[in-house]
Enzyme design. Structure first.
Site, PDB file in Angstrom:
ATOM      1  N   TYR A 171     -28.115   0.026  -9.192  1.00 61.75           N
ATOM      2  CA  TYR A 171     -27.949   1.041 -10.233  1.00 61.75           C
ATOM      3  C   TYR A 171     -29.309   1.448 -10.810  1.00 61.75           C
ATOM      4  O   TYR A 171     -29.598   2.638 -10.988  1.00 61.75           O
ATOM      5  CB  TYR A 171     -27.040   0.479 -11.319  1.00 61.75           C
ATOM      6  CG  TYR A 171     -26.718   1.432 -12.444  1.00 61.75           C
ATOM      7  CD1 TYR A 171     -25.778   2.443 -12.281  1.00 61.75           C
ATOM      8  CD2 TYR A 171     -27.343   1.303 -13.678  1.00 61.75           C
ATOM      9  CE1 TYR A 171     -25.470   3.320 -13.320  1.00 61.75           C
ATOM     10  CE2 TYR A 171     -27.042   2.163 -14.720  1.00 61.75           C
ATOM     11  CZ  TYR A 171     -26.111   3.169 -14.535  1.00 61.75           C
ATOM     12  OH  TYR A 171     -25.821   4.027 -15.574  1.00 61.75           O
ATOM     13  N   LYS A 175     -30.969   5.187 -10.574  1.00 60.92           N
ATOM     14  CA  LYS A 175     -31.285   5.917 -11.792  1.00 60.92           C
ATOM     15  C   LYS A 175     -32.777   6.212 -11.914  1.00 60.92           C
ATOM     16  O   LYS A 175     -33.178   7.250 -12.445  1.00 60.92           O
ATOM     17  CB  LYS A 175     -30.789   5.139 -13.014  1.00 60.92           C
ATOM     18  CG  LYS A 175     -29.273   5.107 -13.144  1.00 60.92           C
ATOM     19  CD  LYS A 175     -28.677   6.513 -13.225  1.00 60.92           C
ATOM     20  CE  LYS A 175     -27.227   6.516 -13.628  1.00 60.92           C
ATOM     21  NZ  LYS A 175     -26.651   7.879 -13.664  1.00 60.92           N
TER      22      LYS A 175
END
Length: 301
Positions: A171, A175
Site C-alpha cells: 500500500y 501510494k
C-alpha cells in the site's frame, strides 16, 4: 443547485462509501454533475455490489442534483474508457477526475505474497493511470479543437505513501508512486489546461477504522476531526475553476487542517572532488546524516 462547481462534470472512483461518497455529495451540492463510480468490492477487493453507487446517486437526486451510477473496474483499460465515456454521454463532457478507489492488503513484508502485491498495485497504480489517461485523451482532443480546457486530476496518495507504514509495504509503495505520478502529470499536462494534485487524507473509512481504531474513534460532543466529510471541501475547491493556478501539490488533510507537503529537497551534500575510497565513505555519510533535517517517522513506529 449552484455553487463553485456549477455545471462542471466530475468522475469520482470508489464513490459508493467513505471519502468518495462525501466527495460526490459535496460536488453535487456545489452544482457539479456527478458520475458515481464504485464496483462495490470488499475492503480487500473481493466481490461486486452495485448498490452503494446507486444509493449515493439516489441521495444526490433527492437533494435536487444530477448524477449517474457506474460500476466499471477502474483498473481495466477498456472499463476505464467506458467510465469516462459514460460521463461524456450523460452530461456532454468531463471536467474533473477524482481517483479515490483503492484496496488494502495489510501484511508484514516478511509475510507478504506476490498476489497481494500485484492486487494492490493493480487497483491503485493502474486504476489511477487508466481513468486519468482516458480523461486526458478527452481533454487533449478538446484542446486541439480550439476549446479552452479547464481539466482537473485529483489523485489519492496517503501518509503511508509519503513516509511509509508498518505492515503496509504494498500500500505504501503504491501510494508513493501515485504522489510521483501527480508531479509528472502536473508538469506534462499544464499545456492542455489540466492541473494535477493529490490528497493524503486522514479520515474515518473502512480502511482506517481497522488500522487505526483508536485514532479514528468518533469524538462525542465536539468537532469530529475524523469525519470523512471534513476532507470534501478542499477536494471540491480543487475541482473548481478557482484552482486553475494550483498544480503539482500534495495536500495532507485532517479535520480542519490543510497542509501542503514540502516535497523532496536536495539535502546535505559533500563533494570530495575526486573518486571516493570505500574506507572514507562511511565517515562522510554519517556526517551528512548528522546534518540532515530528521525525516518524519514511519507510521507505526
Amino acid at each position: 443547485m449552484t455553487g463553485i462547481c456549477n455545471g462542471r462534470v466530475v468522475v469520482i472512483t470508489g464513490a459508493g462509501r467513505g471519502l468518495g461518497r462525501e466527495y460526490a455529495l459535496a460536488f453535487a451540492a456545489e452544482g457539479a454533475r456527478v458520475v458515481v463510480n464504485d464496483i462495490g468490492t470488499s475492503l480487500d477487493g473481493e466481490g461486486t455490489d452495485a448498490s452503494p453507487a446507486q444509493q449515493v446517486v439516489d441521495e444526490i437526486h433527492a437533494a435536487g442534483g444530477q448524477a449517474i451510477a457506474n460500476g466499471e473496474d477502474v483498473a481495466d483499460w477498456d472499463g476505464a474508457g467506458r467510465l469516462v465515456a459514460a460521463g461524456i454521454d450523460a452530461f456532454g463532457q468531463v471536467d474533473i477526475v477524482v481517483n479515490n478507489a483503492g484496496i488494502v492488503r495489510d501484511r508484514m513484508f516478511v509475510s507478504a505474497t506476490v498476489e497481494e502485491w500485484d492486487a494492490t498495485m493493480h487497483v491503485h497504480l493502474r486504476g489511477h493511470f487508466c481513468v486519468a489517461r482516458h480523461a486526458v485523451n478527452h481533454w487533449r482532443a478538446r484542446h486541439k479543437a480550439g476549446e479552452q480546457v479547464d481539466g482537473r486530476i485529483i489523485n489519492t496518495t496517503s501518509g503511508a505513501g509519503l513516509q511509509g507504514s508498518i505492515a503496509q509495504a504494498a500500500y505504501s509503495t503504491a501510494k508513493g508512486g501515485i504522489a510521483a505520478l501527480t508531479l509528472v502529470q502536473a508538469v506534462e499536462l499544464g499545456r492542455y489546461g489540466i492541473t494535477a494534485n493529490a490528497l493524503a487524507p486522514s479520515a474515518r473509512t473502512r480502511m482506517t477504522e481497522q488500522a487505526f481504531a483508536d485514532k479514528m474513534a468518533v469524538t462525542e460532543g465536539s468537532f469530529d476531526v475524523q469525519h470523512p466529510a471534513n476532507i470534501a471541501p478542499v477536494v471540491v475547491w480543487l475541482g473548481s475553476s478557482e484552482s486553475a493556478d494550483v498544480t503539482g501539490c500534495i495536500f495532507e488533510l485532517e479535520g480542519g487542517r490543510i497542509t501542503i507537503e514540502d516535497g523532496w529537497h536536495l539535502g546535505a551534500t559533500t563533494d570530495a572532488g575526486k573518486r571516493w575510497k570505500p574506507d572514507d565513505v562511511g565517515e562522510a555519510v554519517h556526517k551528512l546524516i548528522a546534518e540532515q533535517r530528521p525525516a518524519r517517522p514511519v507510521w507505526g513506529t
